[in-house]
Design a protein around this motif. Structure first.
Motif, PDB file in Angstrom:
ATOM      1  N   PHE A  19       0.833  -1.202   0.000  1.00 49.29           N
ATOM      2  CA  PHE A  19       0.000   0.000   0.000  1.00 49.29           C
ATOM      3  C   PHE A  19       0.870   1.254   0.000  1.00 49.29           C
ATOM      4  O   PHE A  19       0.563   2.240  -0.673  1.00 49.29           O
ATOM      5  CB  PHE A  19      -0.937  -0.003   1.203  1.00 49.29           C
ATOM      6  N   ALA A  20       1.945   1.238   0.777  1.00 47.95           N
ATOM      7  CA  ALA A  20       2.867   2.381   0.776  1.00 47.95           C
ATOM      8  C   ALA A  20       3.535   2.533  -0.585  1.00 47.95           C
ATOM      9  O   ALA A  20       3.769   3.645  -1.065  1.00 47.95           O
ATOM     10  CB  ALA A  20       3.917   2.197   1.867  1.00 47.95           C
ATOM     11  N   THR A  21       3.835   1.393  -1.216  1.00 48.22           N
ATOM     12  CA  THR A  21       4.430   1.438  -2.556  1.00 48.22           C
ATOM     13  C   THR A  21       3.450   2.040  -3.555  1.00 48.22           C
ATOM     14  O   THR A  21       3.817   2.857  -4.402  1.00 48.22           O
ATOM     15  CB  THR A  21       4.840   0.026  -3.002  1.00 48.22           C
ATOM     16  N   VAL A  39      -2.430  -7.599   6.546  1.00 46.50           N
ATOM     17  CA  VAL A  39      -1.869  -6.332   7.010  1.00 46.50           C
ATOM     18  C   VAL A  39      -2.283  -6.075   8.455  1.00 46.50           C
ATOM     19  O   VAL A  39      -3.249  -6.647   8.967  1.00 46.50           O
ATOM     20  CB  VAL A  39      -2.334  -5.164   6.118  1.00 46.50           C
ATOM     21  N   GLN A  40      -1.555  -5.195   9.091  1.00 43.58           N
ATOM     22  CA  GLN A  40      -1.917  -4.755  10.423  1.00 43.58           C
ATOM     23  C   GLN A  40      -3.012  -3.691  10.336  1.00 43.58           C
ATOM     24  O   GLN A  40      -3.152  -3.009   9.321  1.00 43.58           O
ATOM     25  CB  GLN A  40      -0.690  -4.194  11.138  1.00 43.58           C
ATOM     26  N   SER A  71      -4.695   3.527   7.072  1.00 44.63           N
ATOM     27  CA  SER A  71      -4.065   4.487   6.164  1.00 44.63           C
ATOM     28  C   SER A  71      -4.549   4.281   4.731  1.00 44.63           C
ATOM     29  O   SER A  71      -4.701   5.246   3.971  1.00 44.63           O
ATOM     30  CB  SER A  71      -2.544   4.357   6.228  1.00 44.63           C
ATOM     31  N   ALA A  72      -4.817   3.017   4.364  1.00 48.43           N
ATOM     32  CA  ALA A  72      -5.290   2.742   3.002  1.00 48.43           C
ATOM     33  C   ALA A  72      -6.710   3.251   2.794  1.00 48.43           C
ATOM     34  O   ALA A  72      -7.019   3.883   1.781  1.00 48.43           O
ATOM     35  CB  ALA A  72      -5.214   1.246   2.715  1.00 48.43           C
ATOM     36  N   THR A  73      -7.596   2.974   3.751  1.00 46.96           N
ATOM     37  CA  THR A  73      -8.996   3.391   3.600  1.00 46.96           C
ATOM     38  C   THR A  73      -9.158   4.896   3.788  1.00 46.96           C
ATOM     39  O   THR A  73     -10.176   5.462   3.392  1.00 46.96           O
ATOM     40  CB  THR A  73      -9.886   2.645   4.595  1.00 46.96           C
ATOM     41  N   ALA A  74      -8.159   5.534   4.403  1.00 41.80           N
ATOM     42  CA  ALA A  74      -8.204   6.988   4.556  1.00 41.80           C
ATOM     43  C   ALA A  74      -7.568   7.710   3.379  1.00 41.80           C
ATOM     44  O   ALA A  74      -7.650   8.937   3.291  1.00 41.80           O
ATOM     45  CB  ALA A  74      -7.505   7.404   5.854  1.00 41.80           C
ATOM     46  N   SER A  87     -10.610   5.182  12.767  1.00 40.25           N
ATOM     47  CA  SER A  87     -11.572   5.489  13.783  1.00 40.25           C
ATOM     48  C   SER A  87     -11.136   4.990  15.136  1.00 40.25           C
ATOM     49  O   SER A  87     -11.307   3.855  15.470  1.00 40.25           O
ATOM     50  CB  SER A  87     -12.893   4.886  13.360  1.00 40.25           C
ATOM     51  N   ALA A  88     -10.565   5.943  15.866  1.00 37.77           N
ATOM     52  CA  ALA A  88     -10.388   5.700  17.282  1.00 37.77           C
ATOM     53  C   ALA A  88     -11.694   6.091  17.931  1.00 37.77           C
ATOM     54  O   ALA A  88     -11.777   6.268  19.128  1.00 37.77           O
ATOM     55  CB  ALA A  88      -9.254   6.576  17.776  1.00 37.77           C
ATOM     56  N   ASP A  89     -12.740   6.287  17.103  1.00 37.77           N
ATOM     57  CA  ASP A  89     -14.022   6.761  17.592  1.00 37.77           C
ATOM     58  C   ASP A  89     -14.933   5.611  18.009  1.00 37.77           C
ATOM     59  O   ASP A  89     -16.054   5.853  18.458  1.00 37.77           O
ATOM     60  CB  ASP A  89     -14.732   7.573  16.510  1.00 37.77           C
TER      61      ASP A  89
END
Length: 685
Positions: A387-389, A437-438, A444-447, A603-605
């Motif tokens: 994903f970072a790539t 993945v963690q 980070s991907a969905t954001a 979401s830490a919500d």
């Protein structure tokens, strides 16, 4: 906007010195207003003085019909010097009579609104009246003023009609659900609440996989002490890698789906992702090695033929060049022979080196590898660095995901070679993505706005298998050797046979669906379509694009299950009803887990949402109703959540998942709007 009737003779109880007035120092003076401007005939809206100047007359008409709501209608840009002192005095008198304070900023306005000019106590004045007013007040755009009036009136009428319709619906609901208030509230929601945490998600339907695949999933899950969902989703990706670019599934005439899949499993560190990946995908790696050996002799043969043809073409070119230079009579024929031999050499294609699996790879390298290895590849990794790539880690932060999007859909695209700078065309690339993945990587991907808006995440099935950390057996049974051998043989045979029959010759087989399977597919499509509308649960939860691809995704899974059950011979028989039903079960699993993943993205919500639910459930039990002011809810939350705005994100999460409806209620005469929260009755338990 609420309108208050004119109250003739109403007086302000405050002393005259305390009443606010409009500052008219910047306005031109004008003649006194003829007659009492508030005694206006309701049928015409015309004051007592027919010869009153249009500026004050317009103001008279306006305040005569909308006395108590003058400031609300005019907004922050209200009067102009065209109204002069007469208009200012008129407005002062209007507010004095209804006993309301005059807005302090009324005198600061510089533009005259449409309502103050032409709202004459009837629908809309004629264009001729507007033109006349504009001419007298040096306004040069009468038609624009008139069209604004028509447009604003339509807006007001539409708003009023919507309010009447909402009131009618509310009355209908009240009558229909008079004996069942919970049903009335439930009818406001598009569906039941969606899962808030992974603990409430359905288990992976292991039984939907044929033998020996289902048995292998159970055995691997037991040995690694992981949830079967991790091995099950990895196995689907393995089957996709084994069959893609060899076989497609024809959903109906003109609609075919490749068998590629994008699968992401989410697990915390130390969840043994690598162990699951290795055991499930090892047969695929062995099949890749065997295919390389099988094609080696054929590649050597083709390479030799190509070298010979290339040499012959080179010799013919030399002869033709010499003949042309010397002006020989047969130069034209020699030239044609050289061209023919060069074309024949170029048409000799080397068989692609079989490559089924790649790990962390850049988009540029991926495109080149797809071209080099016959347009099929599976990116399989037990980490989420890909994903970072994609986001541009190796490309100065510039993302490049086009090859992923085209590889999933099988659409043609052009890619750049890694060496030589040449651009090559991929005619129907097949790309499968299988990752573990963690949670932070998924967030980070969905954001990532590009990943979401481009459709990358809409192509991806996500699994959130529950963790077994802290409850794992320290000495679990190993995978049975005979079972492992059966599974290994099944995957390797399927991969190698399909590659020899189709991939090696550049062909693609086509799976057909039985009539029963097609009826199931039509029923699935019909059940999903209403949920894609504006008020559907897929739209409300942000799953619209993902769900729009769901029918095709289920058909792909059905094709994989069919080939897993029947092997390479399954290409010659149709996909049955049971197979499609099993694919639907896996699709339901993927839908629930992906929806939860989208909801929890960044979401830490979730913890805050659970606190809000706790308070709401307590309130419902105490007050026997379902709607409460947000302020009251906030006062009963932990101290850290009582600040203004602290509950916005948790409430937004709950609203996306159909737990609550958050509504802003505006007060009739201005002031700070109130916010109410309504709990879905299905969320009480």
């Amino acid at each position: 906007m609420t309108q208050t009737a004119h109250r003739p003779g109403a007086s302000d109880s405050r002393p005259a010195a305390d009443r606010p007035t409009i500052n008219t120092s910047s306005h031109d003076t004008a003649e006194p207003i003829v007659g009492d401007p508030f005694d206006l005939p309701s049928d015409t809206g015309v004051g007592a003085g027919e010869d009153v100047d249009p500026g004050p007359r317009a103001a008279q008409w306006h305040v005569g019909e909308h006395l108590a709501d003058l400031w609300g209608m005019l907004g922050s840009v209200a009067l102009t010097a065209a109204l002069g002192a007469q208009g200012a005095a008129l407005v002062n008198e209007a507010y004095r009579r209804v006993g309301q304070p005059l807005p302090e900023t009324l005198h600061e306005a510089e533009m005259i609104p449409v309502e103050a000019v032409i709202d004459m106590g009837r629908d809309v004045p004629t264009l001729e009246e507007v033109v006349q007013w504009c001419e007298r007040n040096d306004r040069r755009e009468p038609r624009a003023v008139y069209e604004d009036a028509l447009r604003d009136k339509k807006v007001r009428d539409d708003r009023a009609e919507r309010e009447r319709e909402e009131a009618r619906k509310a009355q209908d609901r009240a009558k229909k659900y008079a004996d069942d208030p919970a049903a009335a509230v439930r009818a406001l929601f598009p569906g039941p609440p969606l899962a808030l945490t992974a603990g409430e998600l359905p288990p992976f339907p292991v039984g939907a996989l044929p033998s020996p695949y289902c048995d292998m999933v159970r055995a691997v899950a037991t040995f690694t002490q992981t949830d079967p969902g991790m091995a099950g989703m990895t196995m689907l990706g393995t089957l996709a890698a084994a069959t893609q670019r060899c076989v497609d599934i024809e959903v109906r005439h003109g609609w075919s789906e490749p068998l590629s899949l994008f699968v992401v499993t989410v697990a915390e560190p130390s969840e043994r992702k690598s162990s699951v990946f290795d055991q499930v995908s090892q047969p695929l790696r062995d099949a890749e090695d065997a295919l390389v050996l099988e094609t080696e002799d054929r590649r050597v043969e083709k390479e030799t033929l190509r070298d010979i043809a290339t040499a012959q073409a080179a010799d013919a070119k030399k002869v033709a060049t010499k003949a042309a230079t010397n002006g020989d009579a047969g130069a034209a024929g020699l030239r044609d022979d050289a061209v023919r031999l060069a074309k024949e050499a170029a048409e000799i294609r080397l068989p692609p080196i079989p490559r089924l699996i790649a790990d962390d790879i850049t988009a540029e390298a991926l495109g080149a590898k797809l071209f080099e290895h016959g347009e099929r590849l599976a990116v399989m990794a037990s980490e989420g660095g890909i994903f970072a790539t994609m986001a541009g880690r190796y490309n100065s932060g510039v993302p490049n995901i086009d090859v992923y999007l085209k590889g999933y859909s099988g659409d043609a695209c052009r890619v750049d070679r890694m060496s030589g700078g040449r651009s090559e065309k991929l005619t129907r690339p097949a790309l499968t993505l299988v990752l573990a993945v963690q949670p932070v990587i998924l967030e980070s991907a969905t954001a990532n706005t590009l990943f979401v808006r481009s459709g990358l995440m809409a192509r991806t099935m996500i699994a959130l298998p529950p963790s077994r950390l802290g409850r794992r057996d320290s000495n679990p049974p190993t995978v049975d050797a005979f079972l492992a051998a059966d599974y290994h043989q099944a995957v390797e045979t399927l991969t190698r046979t399909l590659s020899r029959a189709y991939f090696a010759d550049g062909k693609v087989g086509s799976l057909k669906m039985s009539e029963g399977a097609n009826r199931r597919r039509e029923s699935l499509s019909a059940s999903i379509e209403p949920r894609l509308g504006k008020t559907g649960d897929f739209t409300e939860s942000g799953m619209n694009e993902w769900a729009g691809k769901h029918v095709g995704r289920v058909c792909r899974i059905a094709g994989l299950l069919h080939l897993a059950e029947h092997g390479p011979e399954g290409v010659d028989r149709p996909v049955g009803v049971k197979t499609f039903t099993d694919a639907e079960r896996i699709g339901e699993y993927a839908t629930a887990h992906t929806a939860a993943a989208f909801a929890q993205a960044g979401s830490a919500d979730v913890a805050g949402a659970e606190e809000v639910l706790r308070v709401l459930r307590k309130f419902v039990g105490e007050h026997r109703r379902y709607t409460f002011p947000q302020r009251e809810i906030r006062n009963h939350l932990p101290r850290s959540m009582r600040q203004v705005g602290a509950v916005d994100a948790p409430l937004a999460l709950l609203e996306r998942l159909n737990w609550v409806i958050v509504e802003t209620v505006r007060r009739p005469h201005g002031g700070t709007p109130s916010v109410t929260v309504t709990l879905n009755p299905d969320g009480i338990a």
